[in-house]
Write a protein that holds these residues in place. Structure first.
Motif, PDB file in Angstrom:
ATOM      1  N   ILE A   1     -29.790  -8.977  -9.476  1.00  0.00           N
ATOM      2  CA  ILE A   1     -29.827 -10.308 -10.119  1.00  0.00           C
ATOM      3  C   ILE A   1     -31.287 -10.669 -10.356  1.00  0.00           C
ATOM      4  O   ILE A   1     -31.684 -11.098 -11.445  1.00  0.00           O
ATOM      5  CB  ILE A   1     -29.131 -11.369  -9.237  1.00  0.00           C
ATOM      6  CG1 ILE A   1     -27.646 -11.039  -9.096  1.00  0.00           C
ATOM      7  CG2 ILE A   1     -29.340 -12.773  -9.806  1.00  0.00           C
ATOM      8  CD1 ILE A   1     -26.896 -11.921  -8.104  1.00  0.00           C
ATOM      9  N   GLU A   2     -32.106 -10.439  -9.344  1.00  0.00           N
ATOM     10  CA  GLU A   2     -33.544 -10.734  -9.407  1.00  0.00           C
ATOM     11  C   GLU A   2     -34.240  -9.837 -10.444  1.00  0.00           C
ATOM     12  O   GLU A   2     -35.063 -10.302 -11.242  1.00  0.00           O
ATOM     13  CB  GLU A   2     -34.123 -10.491  -8.002  1.00  0.00           C
ATOM     14  CG  GLU A   2     -35.493 -11.061  -7.756  1.00  0.00           C
ATOM     15  CD  GLU A   2     -35.534 -12.580  -7.799  1.00  0.00           C
ATOM     16  OE1 GLU A   2     -36.621 -13.111  -8.041  1.00  0.00           O
ATOM     17  OE2 GLU A   2     -34.482 -13.239  -7.631  1.00  0.00           O
TER      18      GLU A   2
ATOM     19  N   GLU B   1     -33.010  -8.330 -13.111  1.00  0.00           N
ATOM     20  CA  GLU B   1     -32.673  -8.707 -14.496  1.00  0.00           C
ATOM     21  C   GLU B   1     -33.335 -10.027 -14.855  1.00  0.00           C
ATOM     22  O   GLU B   1     -33.811 -10.208 -15.980  1.00  0.00           O
ATOM     23  CB  GLU B   1     -31.152  -8.827 -14.663  1.00  0.00           C
ATOM     24  CG  GLU B   1     -30.456  -7.488 -14.705  1.00  0.00           C
ATOM     25  CD  GLU B   1     -29.001  -7.605 -15.142  1.00  0.00           C
ATOM     26  OE1 GLU B   1     -28.683  -8.490 -15.968  1.00  0.00           O
ATOM     27  OE2 GLU B   1     -28.176  -6.819 -14.643  1.00  0.00           O
ATOM     28  N   LYS B   2     -33.374 -10.939 -13.893  1.00  0.00           N
ATOM     29  CA  LYS B   2     -33.986 -12.245 -14.151  1.00  0.00           C
ATOM     30  C   LYS B   2     -35.471 -12.073 -14.475  1.00  0.00           C
ATOM     31  O   LYS B   2     -35.975 -12.631 -15.453  1.00  0.00           O
ATOM     32  CB  LYS B   2     -33.799 -13.162 -12.930  1.00  0.00           C
ATOM     33  CG  LYS B   2     -34.283 -14.585 -13.174  1.00  0.00           C
ATOM     34  CD  LYS B   2     -34.186 -15.449 -11.944  1.00  0.00           C
ATOM     35  CE  LYS B   2     -35.531 -15.477 -11.254  1.00  0.00           C
ATOM     36  NZ  LYS B   2     -35.561 -16.247 -10.019  1.00  0.00           N
ATOM     37  N   ASN B   3     -36.171 -11.285 -13.662  1.00  0.00           N
ATOM     38  CA  ASN B   3     -37.618 -11.110 -13.863  1.00  0.00           C
ATOM     39  C   ASN B   3     -37.931 -10.505 -15.230  1.00  0.00           C
ATOM     40  O   ASN B   3     -38.792 -11.011 -15.959  1.00  0.00           O
ATOM     41  CB  ASN B   3     -38.204 -10.205 -12.764  1.00  0.00           C
ATOM     42  CG  ASN B   3     -38.190 -10.879 -11.407  1.00  0.00           C
ATOM     43  OD1 ASN B   3     -38.065 -12.094 -11.306  1.00  0.00           O
ATOM     44  ND2 ASN B   3     -38.290 -10.091 -10.351  1.00  0.00           N
TER      45      ASN B   3
ATOM     46  N   GLN C   1     -37.036 -12.994 -18.074  1.00  0.00           N
ATOM     47  CA  GLN C   1     -37.975 -14.116 -18.234  1.00  0.00           C
ATOM     48  C   GLN C   1     -39.184 -13.698 -19.065  1.00  0.00           C
ATOM     49  O   GLN C   1     -39.666 -14.446 -19.907  1.00  0.00           O
ATOM     50  CB  GLN C   1     -38.446 -14.621 -16.867  1.00  0.00           C
ATOM     51  CG  GLN C   1     -37.470 -15.618 -16.253  1.00  0.00           C
ATOM     52  CD  GLN C   1     -37.856 -16.042 -14.848  1.00  0.00           C
ATOM     53  OE1 GLN C   1     -38.663 -15.384 -14.195  1.00  0.00           O
ATOM     54  NE2 GLN C   1     -37.269 -17.127 -14.380  1.00  0.00           N
TER      55      GLN C   1
END
Ligand code: FEO
Length: 167
Positions: free
Chosen positions: A128-129, A131-133, A136
């Motif tokens: 999750i982290e 893909e988020k990074n 962004q």
């Protein structure tokens, strides 16, 4: 003792994470050549993190009395057209890894290999982290478009990435 099917899939995931490390290293080299040292630093840190992900599976297989069988790693892509292209490829790579981890989780459940679930849950959360990074930075790069000044500032920001504990 680790069930053979899960052991084989984990050996495959060691290769997948090492491939990610290799791919991020190729991205880092491109960014370095494109005069973006902050981007290059971020990618180098990410490459190191992927190596640690591979080692988490490596250690786990051994801790469970399984056999580590290292596999051939494909050549990473080194065709990039822009920093945005690099991060879009990074996001696509992370989405692939998320799907690989989900497949592994489903296999462990199917095989009733409950001892593997906590490790796989850690990776589900980690993705999750990841893909988020990447997502962004993709969004930021789309926003800044052709602005060299904004790209310079983003490069400085990405250059401040620190090594993460326990990743
Ligand atoms: Fe290890 Fe970025 O997935």
């Amino acid at each position: 003792m680790l069930i053979k099917s899960v052991q084989d899939a984990m050996n495959g995931q060691i290769r997948n994470e090492l491939y990610s490390a290799y791919q991020y290293l190729a991205m880092s080299a491109y960014c370095e050549s494109a005069n973006l040292p902050g981007f290059a630093h971020w990618m180098r840190m990410q490459s190191r993190e992927e190596l640690e992900h591979a080692m988490k599976f490596y250690d786990f297989v051994l801790d469970r009395g399984g056999k580590v069988s290292l596999q051939a790693i494909d050549r990473p892509s080194d065709e990039f057209s822009s920093p945005l292209d690099v991060f879009e490829q990074s996001l696509a790579q992370e989405r692939r890894v998320t799907s690989q981890i989900h497949d592994l989780y489903a296999l462990a459940q199917q095989e009733k290999d409950y001892a593997s679930i906590p490790l796989l849950q850690w990776f589900v959360t980690e993705q999750i982290e990841e893909e988020k990074n990447a997502g962004q930075v993709v969004d930021t790069l789309k926003m800044i478009g052709d602005s060299r000044d904004a790209l310079f500032l983003l490069d400085r920001e990405l250059g401040q990435r620190q090594e993460e504990e326990g990743e």
